[in-house]
Write an enzyme that holds these catalytic residues in place. Structure first.
Site, PDB file in Angstrom:
ATOM      1  N   LYS A  31      48.984 -30.192 -28.016  1.00  8.31           N
ATOM      2  CA  LYS A  31      48.200 -31.241 -28.685  1.00  8.31           C
ATOM      3  C   LYS A  31      46.691 -31.003 -28.610  1.00  8.31           C
ATOM      4  O   LYS A  31      45.955 -31.407 -29.502  1.00  8.31           O
ATOM      5  CB  LYS A  31      48.542 -32.614 -28.089  1.00  8.31           C
ATOM      6  CG  LYS A  31      49.886 -33.136 -28.547  1.00  8.31           C
ATOM      7  CD  LYS A  31      50.025 -34.619 -28.258  1.00  8.31           C
ATOM      8  CE  LYS A  31      51.293 -35.194 -28.860  1.00  8.31           C
ATOM      9  NZ  LYS A  31      52.523 -34.751 -28.138  1.00  8.31           N
ATOM     10  N   GLU A  47      45.055 -43.562 -31.389  1.00  8.36           N
ATOM     11  CA  GLU A  47      46.163 -44.409 -30.956  1.00  8.36           C
ATOM     12  C   GLU A  47      47.205 -43.500 -30.320  1.00  8.36           C
ATOM     13  O   GLU A  47      47.270 -42.307 -30.628  1.00  8.36           O
ATOM     14  CB  GLU A  47      46.737 -45.216 -32.131  1.00  8.36           C
ATOM     15  CG  GLU A  47      48.006 -44.703 -32.725  1.00  8.36           C
ATOM     16  CD  GLU A  47      47.814 -43.466 -33.586  1.00  8.36           C
ATOM     17  OE1 GLU A  47      48.756 -42.657 -33.611  1.00  8.36           O
ATOM     18  OE2 GLU A  47      46.762 -43.272 -34.221  1.00  8.36           O
ATOM     19  N   SER A  79      56.715 -26.211 -26.772  1.00  8.36           N
ATOM     20  CA  SER A  79      55.531 -27.032 -27.061  1.00  8.36           C
ATOM     21  C   SER A  79      54.829 -27.581 -25.818  1.00  8.36           C
ATOM     22  O   SER A  79      53.627 -27.823 -25.844  1.00  8.36           O
ATOM     23  CB  SER A  79      55.907 -28.185 -27.990  1.00  8.36           C
ATOM     24  OG  SER A  79      56.975 -28.946 -27.448  1.00  8.36           O
TER      25      SER A  79
HETATM   26  C1  PLP Z   1      53.780 -34.867 -28.673  1.00  7.44           C
HETATM   27  C2  PLP Z   1      54.673 -33.740 -28.359  1.00  7.44           C
HETATM   28  C3  PLP Z   1      55.629 -33.264 -29.294  1.00  7.44           C
HETATM   29  C4  PLP Z   1      55.856 -33.906 -30.626  1.00  7.44           C
HETATM   30  O1  PLP Z   1      54.778 -33.910 -31.498  1.00  7.44           O
HETATM   31  P1  PLP Z   1      54.723 -32.964 -32.771  1.00  7.44           P
HETATM   32  O2  PLP Z   1      53.562 -33.476 -33.530  1.00  7.44           O
HETATM   33  O3  PLP Z   1      56.014 -33.102 -33.500  1.00  7.44           O
HETATM   34  O4  PLP Z   1      54.521 -31.587 -32.269  1.00  7.44           O
HETATM   35  C5  PLP Z   1      56.386 -32.168 -28.952  1.00  7.44           C
HETATM   36  N1  PLP Z   1      56.278 -31.578 -27.738  1.00  7.44           N
HETATM   37  C6  PLP Z   1      55.404 -32.014 -26.814  1.00  7.44           C
HETATM   38  C7  PLP Z   1      55.336 -31.327 -25.499  1.00  7.44           C
HETATM   39  C8  PLP Z   1      54.578 -33.117 -27.078  1.00  7.44           C
HETATM   40  O5  PLP Z   1      53.720 -33.553 -26.154  1.00  7.44           O
END
Ligand code: PLP
Length: 393
Positions: A89, A111, A377
């Site tokens: 993020k 938000e 992610s």
């Molecule tokens: C917020 C988050 C997501 C989901 O958000 P996307 O916008 O779909 O990427 C996925 N993995 C992690 C670790 C997150 O913090």
């Protein structure tokens, strides 16, 4: 046909900017300037430098040997979990705060639902010395106490949204209200490839560093830039958009998006938007939305707070409808098992969101020559409570 956004802000029939009249000037200002700012040498220099020295990019592309052996294919993990703050993020929040500065904005609002985007925003506001107000549903604040405190330690003000269901939707309304009242001084940082145009495209471009790096790293390791599959989980869709971005128009690469099925697609407790959603407007764009017949948004559910979203970004709605992307889903159970498996086999405890992407491996038919990249992610530190409650490890 390209799968990129068109010059009106649409991906096929999805996207656009559906905002109250009062917000038009804000969105227009951003639309008129974002590409010019992002392409300027000053911006590129500062963005690239911060991604390198502050976030820790490039993140490694790691060949998971034991996982590869188990599934009979070459499986690579793109290690976004190693980014500063523990997930992808921050790639976006750094980009947007630099855009805000270039536009002369003095204050940041955001938000947040689970609090992850709030923390990523509070982080870059501390970095830039800018005041930061994060709106969060009162119920979410109680559920996500550690993230509320993280934001406060970082110097942000967390404002509770006390109307309606006291969750993300209400926090979004409060943030929009704030933006209407102070359009000149404030930039609103949206955390995924959602919201009115140009947000989905802007966020996708900031996250596209993920696939830019994958191409270079895979060329080094496999002698080709293109894997057979790129797999990513989808909440709003920003990590997936980043992992897919430079492959969108490369048809030999299969794009696999994994949504959260919660207790099961037909259980009434799910966040599998493409399986259940229909055409509608959510968060300022035309997309697929989980809604009742008379258009009430259905409350989503997933064990992972980051995938708990009743829609999907317009790029993904188009990838789904056009057939360019393959959309799978994983239940809470499947995701938790995949997360525990990665922990035991590779020594990496993944975020529960990312575990949904890992769970796709059990649903695919892979051959030994296949090269698979999974976008990891985020890391699992924030999910320790969830793992403990799950208990099966
Ligand atoms: C917020 C988050 C997501 C989901 O958000 P996307 O916008 O779909 O990427 C996925 N993995 C992690 C670790 C997150 O913090």
């Amino acid at each position: 046909m390209s799968y990129q956004v068109d010059d009106k802000g649409y991906y096929g029939r999805f996207g656009g900017a559906f905002v109250p009249e009062m917000l038009h000037p804000n969105v227009e200002e951003l639309k008129a300037n974002y590409l010019k700012i992002m392409e300027s040498p000053e911006f590129r220099k500062e963005f690239d430098q911060l991604l390198k020295d502050y976030v820790g990019r490039p993140t490694p592309l790691y060949k998971a040997e034991r996982l590869s052996e188990k599934y009979g294919a070459k499986i690579y993990l793109k290690r976004e979990d190693l980014c500063h703050t523990g997930a992808h993020k921050v790639n976006n929040t750094i980009g947007q705060i630099l855009v805000a500065k270039a536009l002369g904005k003095k204050k940041i609002i955001a938000e947040t639902g689970a609090g992850q985007h709030g923390v990523a925003t509070a982080t870059v506001c501390a970095l830039m010395g800018m005041p930061c107000i994060v709106y969060m549903g009162e119920i979410d604040m109680a559920r996500q106490k550690p993230n509320v405190e993280r934001m406060r330690i970082l110097g942000a003000e967390v404002r509770p949204a006390t109307s309606g269901s006291k969750t993300l939707k209400d926090a979004t309304n409060e943030a929009l209200r704030h933006w209407i009242q102070d359009p000149d001084g404030t930039h609103y940082i949206i955390g995924s490839v959602v919201g009115p145009h140009p947000y989905p495209d802007m966020v996708a471009k900031f996250q596209s560093v993920i696939s830019e790096e994958i191409k270079k790293q895979l060329l080094e390791k496999e002698g080709t830039e293109n894997p057979d599959y790129v797999i990513a989980c989808v909440g709003g869709g920003s990590n997936a958009a980043g992992a897919f971005y430079h492959y969108l128009d490369e048809k030999d690469v299969q794009l696999v998006a994994v949504e959260a099925a919660g207790h099961g697609v037909d259980s009434g407790e799910t966040a599998a938007t493409t399986a259940l959603g229909s055409f509608g407007v959510l968060h300022g764009n035309r997309t697929l939305v989980m809604q009742t017949e008379d258009g009430q948004v259905v409350e989503p559910y997933s064990i992972s707070a980051g995938l708990d979203y009743p829609g999907i970004g317009p790029m993904h709605a188009h990838l789904f409808e056009s057939g360019r992307g393959v959309f799978l889903n994983a239940t809470d159970t499947e995701a938790m098992e995949a997360g525990v498996q990665l922990s035991k086999m590779e020594g990496i405890i993944p975020a529960v969101e990312s575990s949904h992407a890992l769970a796709a491996l059990d649903k695919m038919d892979l051959k030994p020559s296949d090269v698979v990249v999974i976008n990891l992610s985020g890391r699992g530190d924030k999910d320790l409570e969830t793992y403990i409650k799950w208990g099966k490890y």
